[in-house]
Design an enzyme around this catalytic site. Structure first.
Site, PDB file in Angstrom:
ATOM      1  N   ARG A 141       0.836  -1.191   0.000  1.00  0.00           N
ATOM      2  CA  ARG A 141       0.000   0.000   0.000  1.00  0.00           C
ATOM      3  C   ARG A 141       0.878   1.250   0.000  1.00  0.00           C
ATOM      4  O   ARG A 141       1.888   1.314   0.711  1.00  0.00           O
ATOM      5  CB  ARG A 141      -0.902   0.034   1.243  1.00  0.00           C
ATOM      6  CG  ARG A 141      -2.170  -0.805   1.102  1.00  0.00           C
ATOM      7  CD  ARG A 141      -3.100  -0.240   0.034  1.00  0.00           C
ATOM      8  NE  ARG A 141      -4.301  -1.032  -0.183  1.00  0.00           N
ATOM      9  CZ  ARG A 141      -4.401  -2.068  -1.014  1.00  0.00           C
ATOM     10  NH1 ARG A 141      -3.358  -2.476  -1.706  1.00  0.00           N
ATOM     11  NH2 ARG A 141      -5.543  -2.692  -1.174  1.00  0.00           N
ATOM     12  N   GLU A 195      -4.127   7.536  -5.173  1.00  0.00           N
ATOM     13  CA  GLU A 195      -4.356   6.840  -6.450  1.00  0.00           C
ATOM     14  C   GLU A 195      -5.758   7.161  -6.940  1.00  0.00           C
ATOM     15  O   GLU A 195      -6.673   7.240  -6.114  1.00  0.00           O
ATOM     16  CB  GLU A 195      -4.221   5.322  -6.249  1.00  0.00           C
ATOM     17  CG  GLU A 195      -2.822   4.889  -5.849  1.00  0.00           C
ATOM     18  CD  GLU A 195      -2.703   3.373  -5.690  1.00  0.00           C
ATOM     19  OE1 GLU A 195      -3.639   2.643  -6.049  1.00  0.00           O
ATOM     20  OE2 GLU A 195      -1.666   2.928  -5.203  1.00  0.00           O
ATOM     21  N   HIS A 255      -0.678   0.200  -9.738  1.00  0.00           N
ATOM     22  CA  HIS A 255      -1.444  -0.744  -8.919  1.00  0.00           C
ATOM     23  C   HIS A 255      -1.911  -1.959  -9.744  1.00  0.00           C
ATOM     24  O   HIS A 255      -3.112  -2.229  -9.863  1.00  0.00           O
ATOM     25  CB  HIS A 255      -2.639  -0.038  -8.261  1.00  0.00           C
ATOM     26  CG  HIS A 255      -3.070  -0.686  -6.985  1.00  0.00           C
ATOM     27  ND1 HIS A 255      -3.515   0.023  -5.908  1.00  0.00           N
ATOM     28  CD2 HIS A 255      -3.131  -1.989  -6.605  1.00  0.00           C
ATOM     29  CE1 HIS A 255      -3.848  -0.811  -4.929  1.00  0.00           C
ATOM     30  NE2 HIS A 255      -3.615  -2.045  -5.337  1.00  0.00           N
TER      31      HIS A 255
HETATM   32  P1  NAD Z   1      -1.806 -10.564   5.381  1.00  0.00           P
HETATM   33  O1  NAD Z   1      -2.819 -10.030   6.335  1.00  0.00           O
HETATM   34  O2  NAD Z   1      -1.848 -11.999   5.021  1.00  0.00           O
HETATM   35  O3  NAD Z   1      -0.335 -10.258   5.924  1.00  0.00           O
HETATM   36  C1  NAD Z   1       0.023  -9.039   6.466  1.00  0.00           C
HETATM   37  C2  NAD Z   1       1.084  -9.281   7.527  1.00  0.00           C
HETATM   38  O4  NAD Z   1       1.524  -8.017   8.005  1.00  0.00           O
HETATM   39  C3  NAD Z   1       0.560 -10.066   8.737  1.00  0.00           C
HETATM   40  O5  NAD Z   1       1.367 -11.200   8.984  1.00  0.00           O
HETATM   41  C4  NAD Z   1       0.639  -9.060   9.879  1.00  0.00           C
HETATM   42  O6  NAD Z   1       0.979  -9.662  11.116  1.00  0.00           O
HETATM   43  C5  NAD Z   1       1.751  -8.153   9.396  1.00  0.00           C
HETATM   44  N1  NAD Z   1       1.744  -6.850  10.038  1.00  0.00           N
HETATM   45  C6  NAD Z   1       0.681  -6.094  10.416  1.00  0.00           C
HETATM   46  N2  NAD Z   1       1.101  -4.965  11.012  1.00  0.00           N
HETATM   47  C7  NAD Z   1       2.456  -5.018  11.011  1.00  0.00           C
HETATM   48  C8  NAD Z   1       3.463  -4.146  11.482  1.00  0.00           C
HETATM   49  N3  NAD Z   1       3.167  -3.006  12.108  1.00  0.00           N
HETATM   50  N4  NAD Z   1       4.749  -4.503  11.305  1.00  0.00           N
HETATM   51  C9  NAD Z   1       5.082  -5.648  10.678  1.00  0.00           C
HETATM   52  N5  NAD Z   1       4.161  -6.537  10.237  1.00  0.00           N
HETATM   53  C10 NAD Z   1       2.863  -6.208  10.387  1.00  0.00           C
HETATM   54  O7  NAD Z   1      -1.906  -9.636   4.091  1.00  0.00           O
HETATM   55  P2  NAD Z   1      -1.476 -10.033   2.600  1.00  0.00           P
HETATM   56  O8  NAD Z   1      -2.596 -10.750   1.960  1.00  0.00           O
HETATM   57  O9  NAD Z   1      -0.149 -10.671   2.632  1.00  0.00           O
HETATM   58  O10 NAD Z   1      -1.383  -8.571   1.942  1.00  0.00           O
HETATM   59  C11 NAD Z   1      -0.291  -7.743   2.215  1.00  0.00           C
HETATM   60  C12 NAD Z   1      -0.485  -6.370   1.600  1.00  0.00           C
HETATM   61  O11 NAD Z   1      -0.551  -6.476   0.180  1.00  0.00           O
HETATM   62  C13 NAD Z   1      -1.755  -5.633   2.006  1.00  0.00           C
HETATM   63  O12 NAD Z   1      -1.448  -4.267   2.181  1.00  0.00           O
HETATM   64  C14 NAD Z   1      -2.657  -5.773   0.790  1.00  0.00           C
HETATM   65  O13 NAD Z   1      -3.607  -4.766   0.720  1.00  0.00           O
HETATM   66  C15 NAD Z   1      -1.625  -5.675  -0.302  1.00  0.00           C
HETATM   67  N6  NAD Z   1      -2.025  -6.186  -1.618  1.00  0.00           N
HETATM   68  C16 NAD Z   1      -1.653  -5.455  -2.697  1.00  0.00           C
HETATM   69  C17 NAD Z   1      -1.963  -5.922  -3.963  1.00  0.00           C
HETATM   70  C18 NAD Z   1      -1.594  -5.115  -5.168  1.00  0.00           C
HETATM   71  O14 NAD Z   1      -2.306  -5.168  -6.147  1.00  0.00           O
HETATM   72  N7  NAD Z   1      -0.505  -4.388  -5.155  1.00  0.00           N
HETATM   73  C19 NAD Z   1      -2.655  -7.128  -4.125  1.00  0.00           C
HETATM   74  C20 NAD Z   1      -3.005  -7.846  -2.995  1.00  0.00           C
HETATM   75  C21 NAD Z   1      -2.677  -7.364  -1.724  1.00  0.00           C
HETATM   76  C1  MLT Z   2      -5.884  -5.706  -3.144  1.00  0.00           C
HETATM   77  O1  MLT Z   2      -5.806  -5.237  -2.004  1.00  0.00           O
HETATM   78  O2  MLT Z   2      -6.507  -6.737  -3.397  1.00  0.00           O
HETATM   79  C2  MLT Z   2      -5.111  -5.038  -4.216  1.00  0.00           C
HETATM   80  O3  MLT Z   2      -4.873  -3.727  -3.909  1.00  0.00           O
HETATM   81  C3  MLT Z   2      -5.577  -5.237  -5.599  1.00  0.00           C
HETATM   82  C4  MLT Z   2      -6.879  -4.637  -5.991  1.00  0.00           C
HETATM   83  O4  MLT Z   2      -7.494  -3.899  -5.249  1.00  0.00           O
HETATM   84  O5  MLT Z   2      -7.297  -4.901  -7.114  1.00  0.00           O
END
Ligand code: NAD
Ligand code: MLT
Length: 310
Positions: A231, A260, A278
């Site tokens: 994010r 964004e 993104h």
């Molecule tokens: P998840 O909940 O499985 O994992 C997140 C991890 O972060 C957890 O293990 C949690 O304990 C840890 N965490 C929380 N606060 C923390 C802190 N202060 N310090 C260190 N660790 C901490 O989430 P995920 O499914 O792995 O997703 C991770 C990120 O990726 C999210 O921000 C999600 O929105 C983003 N994401 C982005 C895209 C994209 O298109 N770019 C796609 C999917 C997810």
């Molecule tokens: C998500 O959190 O799943 C990603 O940001 C991707 C999306 O929103 O499409």
């Protein structure tokens, strides 16, 4: 029952909703004023990361029962506001994780090896072999911040490149660090000090927003390379720009920005920073998974059935 979809989801998902007899309107990019005017006609809304579901929205959404987040992060949704009104929020946390992890690896390699910059040069008809020297991944240390679903997938992929993975995540058990064969860091600063590469995979929360900023870049190794496919703002943007200009950060690969859509970020002016708009979840597989899963979940929630990701 009526469902409004305000951001692009897979056609397959829309078909699921229609097959279940729901009345579906797709208004991708609907103007905010228009959204607030019409939302009281709907029982459910499906959004991605751009539509802000906040107090102002809820005040207009007087008939809303379900918010479907077609994706993972729910930082654009006021969860307390939904709970207070008995509105169910569902998302699809598993459906796009592989794509996001793969995009992270893509950004890490592309930024380290100047793929985008060199491509731009040659498309400009310049054969430049002298300005794009990168470094190898093998033998380097990568710091993973947040060892959750995506952090875990990224870890195993980077280990396959021969990298040593260290991680900071205060909210998981030691068993998870052991499972991934990862060295646990008790303090973020320790991870920062030791890392040649840093990749962040936390949700956006009050605690994580800006968690890598000026103070952290002060203790980072000179020439560290960073990736943010989680994010915008987890790595503070002004501090990152400064660290790039000072040569502390050798390269950055970003998929997300604080605001964004964004075509004016100060990071866009920096040659060593590559940015995708993104796209982490933008694969055929992830979008089909997300679209179908969110449609099934929204339908189940509207029917009062059990929903796994509510
Ligand atoms: P998840 O909940 O499985 O994992 C997140 C991890 O972060 C957890 O293990 C949690 O304990 C840890 N965490 C929380 N606060 C923390 C802190 N202060 N310090 C260190 N660790 C901490 O989430 P995920 O499914 O792995 O997703 C991770 C990120 O990726 C999210 O921000 C999600 O929105 C983003 N994401 C982005 C895209 C994209 O298109 N770019 C796609 C999917 C997810
Ligand atoms: C998500 O959190 O799943 C990603 O940001 C991707 C999306 O929103 O499409």
């Amino acid at each position: 029952m009526r469902v409004l979809i305000t951001e692009k989801i897979a056609e397959k998902g829309i078909e699921v909703l229609k097959k279940e007899g729901l009345d579906v309107d797709v208004e991708v990019g609907i103007d905010r004023g228009e959204l607030l005017k019409v939302i009281n006609n709907y029982d459910a809304i499906i959004v991605r990361s751009v539509t802000k579901i906040n107090e102002e929205f809820y005040q207009h959404a007087t008939n809303l029962k379900v918010v479907g987040r077609a994706g993972n992060g729910v930082d654009n949704i006021d969860m307390d506001g939904a709970t207070n009104r008995g509105i169910i929020v569902v998302n699809t946390p598993e459906a796009n994780t592989v794509s996001a992890a793969e995009h992270t690896i893509g950004l890490l390699i592309a930024s380290t090896r100047n793929v985008a910059q060199a491509n731009a040069k040659i498309k400009n008809r310049e054969w430049d072999r002298s300005n794009f020297k990168g470094v190898e991944l093998q033998g380097k240390t990568v710091g993973v911040v947040g060892l959750g679903r995506i952090g875990g997938l990224v870890t195993t992929r980077l280990q396959a490149f021969g990298m040593k993975v260290i991680a900071y995540d205060p909210y998981i058990t030691d068993e998870r660090f052991r499972k991934y064969g990862v060295e646990k860091k008790e303090r973020l600063q320790d991870l920062i000090k030791e890392s040649d590469f840093i990749t962040v995979h936390t949700p956006k929360t009050e605690e994580t927003f800006g968690m890598i900023g000026e103070e952290e870049f002060k203790v980072a190794k000179k020439g560290v390379r960073v990736v943010n496919c989680a994010r915008g703002g987890i790595i503070e943007e002004e501090a990152l720009a400064k660290a790039v200009k000072e040569g502390i950060v050798a390269s950055a690969g970003l998929d997300v920005l604080v605001n964004e859509p964004n075509t004016t970020s100060l990071l866009l002016d920096l040659d060593n920073v590559i940015i995708t708009p993104h796209l982490g979840a933008d694969t055929v597989e992830a979008q089909n998974n997300v679209g179908v899963t969110i449609a099934q979940e929204v339908f189940s929630a509207l029917k009062g059935k059990m929903v796994p990701n509510a």
